[in-house]
Design a protein around this motif. Sequence first.
Motif, short mmCIF file in Angstrom:
data_model
loop_
_atom_site.label_atom_id
_atom_site.label_comp_id
_atom_site.label_asym_id
_atom_site.label_seq_id
_atom_site.Cartn_x
_atom_site.Cartn_y
_atom_site.Cartn_z
N LEU A 147 10.95 19.29 -31.59
CA LEU A 147 9.83 19.94 -32.28
C LEU A 147 8.65 20.20 -31.33
O LEU A 147 7.87 21.13 -31.54
CB LEU A 147 9.36 19.06 -33.45
CG LEU A 147 10.26 19.03 -34.68
CD1 LEU A 147 9.82 17.93 -35.63
CD2 LEU A 147 10.24 20.38 -35.41
N ASN A 148 8.53 19.35 -30.30
CA ASN A 148 7.41 19.47 -29.37
C ASN A 148 7.73 20.30 -28.12
O ASN A 148 6.92 20.34 -27.20
CB ASN A 148 6.98 18.07 -28.92
CG ASN A 148 5.98 17.45 -29.87
OD1 ASN A 148 5.13 18.13 -30.44
ND2 ASN A 148 6.09 16.14 -30.06
N GLU A 149 8.88 20.95 -28.12
CA GLU A 149 9.27 21.75 -26.94
C GLU A 149 8.24 22.84 -26.64
O GLU A 149 7.92 23.12 -25.48
CB GLU A 149 10.64 22.40 -27.17
CG GLU A 149 11.81 21.47 -26.83
CD GLU A 149 13.15 22.12 -27.07
OE1 GLU A 149 13.18 23.28 -27.55
OE2 GLU A 149 14.18 21.48 -26.79
N SER A 150 7.70 23.46 -27.70
CA SER A 150 6.75 24.57 -27.51
C SER A 150 5.45 24.14 -26.85
O SER A 150 4.82 24.91 -26.12
CB SER A 150 6.46 25.25 -28.84
OG SER A 150 5.92 24.31 -29.75
N ASN A 151 5.02 22.88 -27.10
CA ASN A 151 3.76 22.43 -26.47
C ASN A 151 4.00 21.44 -25.32
O ASN A 151 3.06 20.85 -24.81
CB ASN A 151 2.81 21.83 -27.52
CG ASN A 151 3.45 20.69 -28.30
OD1 ASN A 151 4.39 20.06 -27.81
ND2 ASN A 151 2.95 20.44 -29.50
N ALA A 152 5.28 21.28 -24.94
CA ALA A 152 5.67 20.48 -23.75
C ALA A 152 5.27 19.01 -23.83
O ALA A 152 5.09 18.36 -22.81
CB ALA A 152 5.10 21.13 -22.49
N ILE A 153 5.13 18.47 -25.05
CA ILE A 153 4.85 17.03 -25.22
C ILE A 153 6.17 16.28 -25.33
O ILE A 153 7.06 16.69 -26.09
CB ILE A 153 3.97 16.78 -26.47
CG1 ILE A 153 2.57 17.36 -26.26
CG2 ILE A 153 3.86 15.28 -26.77
CD1 ILE A 153 1.68 17.31 -27.50
N LEU A 154 6.32 15.19 -24.59
CA LEU A 154 7.58 14.45 -24.56
C LEU A 154 7.38 12.95 -24.76
O LEU A 154 6.41 12.38 -24.27
CB LEU A 154 8.28 14.65 -23.21
CG LEU A 154 8.98 15.98 -22.96
CD1 LEU A 154 9.38 16.08 -21.50
CD2 LEU A 154 10.22 16.11 -23.84
N ILE A 155 8.31 12.35 -25.50
CA ILE A 155 8.38 10.88 -25.59
C ILE A 155 9.27 10.45 -24.43
O ILE A 155 10.37 10.98 -24.25
CB ILE A 155 9.00 10.40 -26.92
CG1 ILE A 155 8.26 11.01 -28.12
CG2 ILE A 155 9.01 8.88 -27.01
CD1 ILE A 155 9.04 10.93 -29.43
N SER A 156 8.83 9.47 -23.66
CA SER A 156 9.61 9.07 -22.47
C SER A 156 10.84 8.25 -22.85
O SER A 156 10.84 7.53 -23.86
CB SER A 156 8.73 8.27 -21.51
OG SER A 156 8.53 6.97 -22.01
N HIS A 157 11.88 8.37 -22.05
CA HIS A 157 13.12 7.60 -22.26
C HIS A 157 12.86 6.10 -22.11
O HIS A 157 13.50 5.29 -22.78
CB HIS A 157 14.20 8.06 -21.28
CG HIS A 157 14.88 9.32 -21.71
ND1 HIS A 157 15.92 9.33 -22.62
CD2 HIS A 157 14.63 10.61 -21.38
CE1 HIS A 157 16.31 10.57 -22.82
NE2 HIS A 157 15.55 11.38 -22.09
#
Length: 399
Positions: A147-157
Amino acid sequence: MKQAVKARAKVANEILQLKNSYKDKKKLFDKLAFEVAVYDEEVKLAELGFYKPYYDFDCSEDFKEKIATVKSKQKQMLTHKKAVYCNKEWTVDGNKRKGKAMLNKGIRLTARAFNNECDAAIANTRWNNVERMILRINKAFDAINKLNESNAILISHRYLTLKLEELRLTHEYKDKKQKEKEEQAEIKRQMREEVKLERELEKTLKEEDKYNKLLEKAKSEAEKAAGSRLEKLNEQIAQLDTELAEAHAKNERAKSMAQQTKLGHVYIISNIGSFGDNVYKIGMTRRLEPLDRVKELGDASVPFIFDVHAMIHTENAPALEKELHKAFDSKRLNLVNNRKEFFNVSLSEIETVAKKISVDAEFIEMAEARQYRESQAIREQMQQQNIKKKSFKELPDEI
């Protein structure tokens, strides 16, 4: 002829297409079915696999400390913006400050959403759904990141790994606590057993002392008596000698059982009314009167009393019990808790193994199950009476 060949080729091609189409749809169906299973509380345990412990801590406190450490690492990652991050710089209306504020808000919302999903999964984790809850956290991780691909926000592994670690630790902590509770209960039971042995020893000592005093008194009176009175006292002395010998033997046995932890009885008991045919409990007791333990087991927690098939007196009761348990380990009713000593096995199998270890072991084949059989007879009688009543009611008043 050519038309028939063409038609056959066409049919063969359609069949091939159908097969390929079916294969693709089956793959999709299996994938969707598995995803549904992750959220289906009724799904069978075996479908998603049994949970294998990750940790081997000695006590629940070790788990507690490890959980605190993992939570501390999560907090540090959130504080230093390593749990949820964005590698892209954003602007709003060409303003970098506004862009940064929007980004921070997005990061906080993402962290809150993922943490809520994880907290819910951890709180709802039980023995039969651990793997399902692990899958839920992984799915939440993938879904939120997508869902956050468009704003480039990521939860880290790394943050995901810590959350999964928290879930496993929390589950194993609860499991360890339960096992410790059961172990404490077993220790308390053993302590109660020790107290009873001490009481039995005290009782036999008093009994032997009583017969000693009575015998001394009778002998003293016999020295002064004559005729029929002397004859009567001699009979009394003989009887007291026998009773004293029995009391002394009982006292010695009680003393031996109180001093030695291995001397005792291994019992084989059944309860057809409660558990059905071919279900036997194989246990041990160190009590002077071993049947007292059997009576305890047949208290209010089961509807019928137990039948005793064997009561084997042995110098090493724990060893004999262990050998019998080992022989029928795969036939336990409860494969999780070994303290539940019930086995789905025939009595002849138990007898064969027991007599290889203890040749003097004697077995009673038939279970009396008196209360159960009497209850069955009463039930049958009641059914017959109800049938008669019903048939009488069906008779018309007039014809």
